[in-house]
Motif scaffolding. Sequence first.
Motif, PDB file in Angstrom:
ATOM      1  N   LEU A  68      48.001 -23.139  86.028  1.00 58.02           N
ATOM      2  CA  LEU A  68      48.252 -22.362  87.791  1.00 58.02           C
ATOM      3  C   LEU A  68      47.089 -22.864  89.444  1.00 58.02           C
ATOM      4  O   LEU A  68      47.981 -23.138  89.926  1.00 58.02           O
ATOM      5  N   GLY A  69      46.164 -23.479  88.761  1.00 52.47           N
ATOM      6  CA  GLY A  69      45.447 -23.593  89.851  1.00 52.47           C
ATOM      7  C   GLY A  69      43.956 -22.400  89.238  1.00 52.47           C
ATOM      8  O   GLY A  69      43.929 -21.837  89.188  1.00 52.47           O
ATOM      9  N   ARG A  98      37.889 -21.222  80.367  1.00 53.16           N
ATOM     10  CA  ARG A  98      36.481 -21.940  81.610  1.00 53.16           C
ATOM     11  C   ARG A  98      37.397 -22.761  82.025  1.00 53.16           C
ATOM     12  O   ARG A  98      38.135 -23.428  81.710  1.00 53.16           O
ATOM     13  N   ASP A  99      36.804 -22.666  84.005  1.00 54.98           N
ATOM     14  CA  ASP A  99      37.898 -24.073  84.383  1.00 54.98           C
ATOM     15  C   ASP A  99      37.898 -24.509  84.416  1.00 54.98           C
ATOM     16  O   ASP A  99      36.340 -25.507  85.231  1.00 54.98           O
ATOM     17  N   LYS A 100      37.144 -25.888  83.607  1.00 51.65           N
ATOM     18  CA  LYS A 100      37.327 -26.886  83.647  1.00 51.65           C
ATOM     19  C   LYS A 100      38.320 -28.497  83.981  1.00 51.65           C
ATOM     20  O   LYS A 100      39.905 -27.733  83.515  1.00 51.65           O
ATOM     21  N   LEU A 101      38.097 -29.248  85.064  1.00 51.44           N
ATOM     22  CA  LEU A 101      38.820 -29.952  85.496  1.00 51.44           C
ATOM     23  C   LEU A 101      38.677 -30.975  86.051  1.00 51.44           C
ATOM     24  O   LEU A 101      37.391 -31.559  85.585  1.00 51.44           O
ATOM     25  N   PRO A 102      39.819 -32.246  86.070  1.00 49.45           N
ATOM     26  CA  PRO A 102      39.194 -33.636  86.142  1.00 49.45           C
ATOM     27  C   PRO A 102      38.140 -33.689  87.592  1.00 49.45           C
ATOM     28  O   PRO A 102      38.027 -32.377  88.491  1.00 49.45           O
ATOM     29  N   PRO A 103      37.169 -34.648  87.607  1.00 49.19           N
ATOM     30  CA  PRO A 103      36.205 -34.417  88.758  1.00 49.19           C
ATOM     31  C   PRO A 103      37.012 -34.804  90.215  1.00 49.19           C
ATOM     32  O   PRO A 103      37.979 -35.336  89.940  1.00 49.19           O
ATOM     33  N   ALA A 134      29.665 -32.315  85.215  1.00 47.58           N
ATOM     34  CA  ALA A 134      29.582 -30.676  85.430  1.00 47.58           C
ATOM     35  C   ALA A 134      31.412 -30.673  86.020  1.00 47.58           C
ATOM     36  O   ALA A 134      30.913 -31.047  87.690  1.00 47.58           O
ATOM     37  N   ALA A 135      32.544 -30.349  86.293  1.00 48.96           N
ATOM     38  CA  ALA A 135      33.643 -30.332  87.389  1.00 48.96           C
ATOM     39  C   ALA A 135      34.179 -29.267  86.842  1.00 48.96           C
ATOM     40  O   ALA A 135      34.737 -29.210  85.764  1.00 48.96           O
ATOM     41  N   ALA A 136      34.277 -28.040  87.731  1.00 48.09           N
ATOM     42  CA  ALA A 136      34.981 -26.533  87.634  1.00 48.09           C
ATOM     43  C   ALA A 136      35.995 -26.567  88.765  1.00 48.09           C
ATOM     44  O   ALA A 136      36.672 -27.697  89.234  1.00 48.09           O
ATOM     45  N   SER A 137      36.497 -26.011  88.524  1.00 45.77           N
ATOM     46  CA  SER A 137      37.874 -25.009  89.690  1.00 45.77           C
ATOM     47  C   SER A 137      36.944 -24.868  91.065  1.00 45.77           C
ATOM     48  O   SER A 137      38.181 -25.536  92.042  1.00 45.77           O
ATOM     49  N   VAL A 138      36.261 -24.250  91.304  1.00 47.03           N
ATOM     50  CA  VAL A 138      35.427 -24.752  92.919  1.00 47.03           C
ATOM     51  C   VAL A 138      34.843 -25.547  93.026  1.00 47.03           C
ATOM     52  O   VAL A 138      34.679 -26.229  93.976  1.00 47.03           O
ATOM     53  N   ALA A 139      34.196 -26.181  92.386  1.00 44.96           N
ATOM     54  CA  ALA A 139      32.703 -26.748  92.616  1.00 44.96           C
ATOM     55  C   ALA A 139      32.483 -28.257  91.037  1.00 44.96           C
ATOM     56  O   ALA A 139      32.881 -27.861  90.692  1.00 44.96           O
ATOM     57  N   GLN A 140      31.876 -29.104  91.669  1.00 47.88           N
ATOM     58  CA  GLN A 140      31.377 -29.763  90.719  1.00 47.88           C
ATOM     59  C   GLN A 140      29.819 -30.244  91.139  1.00 47.88           C
ATOM     60  O   GLN A 140      29.030 -29.932  91.767  1.00 47.88           O
ATOM     61  N   VAL A 141      29.256 -30.506  89.783  1.00 53.32           N
ATOM     62  CA  VAL A 141      27.652 -30.602  89.619  1.00 53.32           C
ATOM     63  C   VAL A 141      26.745 -32.185  89.384  1.00 53.32           C
ATOM     64  O   VAL A 141      27.816 -32.954  88.883  1.00 53.32           O
ATOM     65  N   VAL A 156      28.812 -29.365  94.627  1.00 55.35           N
ATOM     66  CA  VAL A 156      29.692 -29.691  95.749  1.00 55.35           C
ATOM     67  C   VAL A 156      30.994 -29.268  95.734  1.00 55.35           C
ATOM     68  O   VAL A 156      31.316 -28.998  94.470  1.00 55.35           O
ATOM     69  N   LEU A 157      31.128 -28.440  97.062  1.00 55.67           N
ATOM     70  CA  LEU A 157      32.768 -27.901  97.141  1.00 55.67           C
ATOM     71  C   LEU A 157      33.843 -28.367  96.105  1.00 55.67           C
ATOM     72  O   LEU A 157      34.365 -29.785  97.371  1.00 55.67           O
ATOM     73  N   ARG A 158      34.419 -28.116  96.051  1.00 53.65           N
ATOM     74  CA  ARG A 158      35.910 -29.254  95.495  1.00 53.65           C
ATOM     75  C   ARG A 158      36.643 -29.363  96.984  1.00 53.65           C
ATOM     76  O   ARG A 158      37.343 -28.280  97.490  1.00 53.65           O
ATOM     77  N   PRO A 159      37.380 -30.764  97.428  1.00 48.30           N
ATOM     78  CA  PRO A 159      38.222 -30.559  98.607  1.00 48.30           C
ATOM     79  C   PRO A 159      39.347 -29.487  98.788  1.00 48.30           C
ATOM     80  O   PRO A 159      40.016 -29.627  97.386  1.00 48.30           O
ATOM     81  N   GLY A 160      39.578 -28.859  99.827  1.00 51.27           N
ATOM     82  CA  GLY A 160      40.728 -27.801  99.585  1.00 51.27           C
ATOM     83  C   GLY A 160      41.250 -26.729  98.490  1.00 51.27           C
ATOM     84  O   GLY A 160      42.434 -26.040  99.014  1.00 51.27           O
ATOM     85  N   VAL A 161      40.290 -25.625  98.891  1.00 47.58           N
ATOM     86  CA  VAL A 161      40.046 -25.561  97.396  1.00 47.58           C
ATOM     87  C   VAL A 161      40.025 -24.113  98.258  1.00 47.58           C
ATOM     88  O   VAL A 161      40.827 -22.929  98.323  1.00 47.58           O
ATOM     89  N   GLU A 162      39.370 -23.694  99.011  1.00 48.04           N
ATOM     90  CA  GLU A 162      39.542 -22.661 100.355  1.00 48.04           C
ATOM     91  C   GLU A 162      40.904 -22.503 101.057  1.00 48.04           C
ATOM     92  O   GLU A 162      41.647 -21.122 100.500  1.00 48.04           O
TER      93      GLU A 162
END
Length: 520
Positions: A68-69, A98-103, A134-141, A156-162
């Motif tokens: 669900l995101g 663990r909130d792992k997502l594609p980068p 590393a890439a998570a739901s909020v940011a990637q490193v 770096v914060l993920r685009p559109g996450v806000e």
Amino acid sequence: MLTNLRHLFRLFAIGRCLARHDALFLLQQAPVGGTTARQALRLFQVLFGRRRPDLREGERLAAALADLGPSFIKLGQVLSVRPDMVGPAIAEDLGRLRDKLPPFSWEEAHAILTAELGAPPEQLYADITIVPVAAASVAQVHLATTSMGLPVAVKVLRPGVEAAFARDLKLFAWLAETMEHHVAGMARLRPRDVVLALAEWVSIELDLRLEAAAASELRDNFIDDADVIVPAIDWQRTGRRVMTVQRISGTPIEDRAALVAGGIDVTVVADRVIRVFLKQALRDGYFHADMHHGNLFVAPDGRLELVDFGIMGRLDLKTRRFMAEMLGAFLTGNWRRAAEVHFEAGYVPADRSVDAFAQACRSIGEPILDRPVAEISVGRLLAQLFQITETFGMQTQTHLLLLQKTMVTVEGVARSLDPEINFWDAARPVIEDWAREHMGPEAYIRETAGSMMDFARKLPQVARDLETLAETTKTEGLQLSPASIAALAESQALANARRRRPLLWALWTVAALLVLALFI
């Protein structure tokens, strides 16, 4: 009405996703809506569901929340500290979420870095990896090196996450308010406070300057400590959507074999994990509240290295005293004192029986009192204690639940390194040092003197305020403005209307939307 419809459409999509993951059980067990609600859930299960008997309930729910995101991943993390709401087993599974997502693409990351720091990354860093580590739901490193040759990590914060979080937090707040008003007993669990806690954590994670400040405060608390390393923040390359932090070089604490191969004494590290947490919670009243395996590393010299400071907890002196006295009372079998500290802290209503609560404490403590201290789980003790509080009208204390969740996690990490670890032996030096400073006669005298000085400083202003109030009352009397009267009347009318509003209309609307979706 339009807002309610938007929320209902979103609920429809959520229900469909839960059904696909065979995770509707949580809603099916909830005491909401009676027969109509259960029929609607069964219909969702028939139309969209599939059975997953190979997975535990908590595992299925965690998978659905991940699907669900980001907002729901964070909700799962919040629920992992609420075993009183979802049960201990599900809470434990959600704790592993663990909130792992594609980068996201380097082009997007490059644009964010440039906009946030005022220059392209090529000018800010001597080098920076295009592919994130590393890439998570909020940011990637991304890994980088500064112009001074210092190795750093760039978050770096993920685009559109806000926008995604803002939308879903409104939905969560609407659901929490609905539950508090329409579900018997739910007000005690304070679901709106859960949403507020989630919103607070999210606000820190979505403004990396706040997470950087949390890391910086924790680093100041441990700057000369021989047990832990907190990485330094590069403030010149940090902004709202970018954080640059000193890169750590340790071994992941979950890789026990690598630690042993590197000559690290894992029994010492296990002891250190417990000691570092208690220093934060008791000594400083400010603790890293997400000390799971993925956020802990071990430096070559054996010190702990902490990362990810998005979830932090605070405890005032009163709460720290409560925890120290309560745990001490349980370990010594002083059930009366264990009960009294709950009343003194104001956690249990004063009209309840201290003796009855002491008996409930005995029911938890007696089974563990004669066991070896090494076998007593402080996390399990706290979990059982919080489970009995419903009988005595104790409202949920969010900060205590966060503390409990962290203690359970810390215990688990320590025992994964050393199954024979004695939590109490590791904790005793920290607790004794803290108790000598904050719970002895000198501490009480010092605090009383400080309170009296504070009151003395405020006395002149208090006297002036009382004099002004007396003069006003003598000449004009105590008056309530028409605006205040109207506001009170409106508030009462809204409260009465809310109590009368049935919940079933929402469920019927969901059912109607479901039928509509089938024929469109």
